[in-house]
Design a protein around this motif. Sequence first.
Motif, PDB file in Angstrom:
ATOM      1  N   HIS A  86       0.876  -1.273   0.131  1.00 47.59           N
ATOM      2  CA  HIS A  86      -0.206  -0.045   0.135  1.00 47.59           C
ATOM      3  C   HIS A  86       0.785   1.101  -0.023  1.00 47.59           C
ATOM      4  O   HIS A  86       1.979   1.298   0.701  1.00 47.59           O
ATOM      5  N   CYS A  88      -0.880   4.306  -0.163  1.00 47.00           N
ATOM      6  CA  CYS A  88      -1.849   5.416   0.411  1.00 47.00           C
ATOM      7  C   CYS A  88      -1.647   5.391   2.003  1.00 47.00           C
ATOM      8  O   CYS A  88      -1.026   4.791   2.809  1.00 47.00           O
ATOM      9  N   PHE A  91      -3.165   2.769   4.596  1.00 49.80           N
ATOM     10  CA  PHE A  91      -2.442   1.251   5.027  1.00 49.80           C
ATOM     11  C   PHE A  91      -1.091   1.393   4.706  1.00 49.80           C
ATOM     12  O   PHE A  91      -0.284   0.579   4.848  1.00 49.80           O
ATOM     13  N   CYS A 102      -6.703  -1.341  -4.087  1.00 49.08           N
ATOM     14  CA  CYS A 102      -7.012  -0.497  -3.141  1.00 49.08           C
ATOM     15  C   CYS A 102      -7.416   0.869  -3.958  1.00 49.08           C
ATOM     16  O   CYS A 102      -6.520   1.473  -4.714  1.00 49.08           O
ATOM     17  N   PHE A 104      -7.871   3.797  -2.486  1.00 50.10           N
ATOM     18  CA  PHE A 104      -6.887   4.669  -1.963  1.00 50.10           C
ATOM     19  C   PHE A 104      -5.469   4.805  -2.566  1.00 50.10           C
ATOM     20  O   PHE A 104      -4.869   6.054  -2.869  1.00 50.10           O
ATOM     21  N   CYS A 105      -4.834   3.739  -2.912  1.00 50.85           N
ATOM     22  CA  CYS A 105      -3.663   3.682  -3.500  1.00 50.85           C
ATOM     23  C   CYS A 105      -3.720   4.409  -4.929  1.00 50.85           C
ATOM     24  O   CYS A 105      -3.000   5.075  -5.311  1.00 50.85           O
TER      25      CYS A 105
HETATM   26 ZN   LIG Z   1      -3.832   1.422  -0.131  1.00 51.99          ZN
END
Ligand SMILES: [Zn+2]
Length: 114
Positions: A86, A88, A91, A102, A104-105
């Motif tokens: 990750h 992001c 995490f 993910c 967010f990533c």
């Molecule tokens: Zn992430």
Amino acid sequence: MDKKTLYDSFTQIELDTDTTLHQISKIKKEVETLVEENATLRIENQHLRDRLSDLEKLQRSDEEVVEPEMSKSRLNLEKLYEDGFHVCNVFYGSRRVNDEPCAFCLDVIYGERR
Ligand SMILES: [Zn+2]
């Protein structure tokens, strides 16, 4: 070899195997911790490089046009992400279990504003 010796040997082998297995899982855990720590440090290193290059750009903003250095930063984060980590803030540096995607990533790597 009499039966008692044979039995004792097996018991000893069983104990040794237990000990070895225990050591293997302990080492495995330590390796996992190190790998995640390494990923975290790589991400932090990238962020610090970005910050430094931002500051350098600010210093010479009058003289030069801003080059697209962010894309290099994104490429580094993308590589880390593809390596299974990750990138992001949620995490940060932890491993992506079974390469789960993910959002967010992806936003960090491919998002509009960075
Ligand atoms: Zn992430």
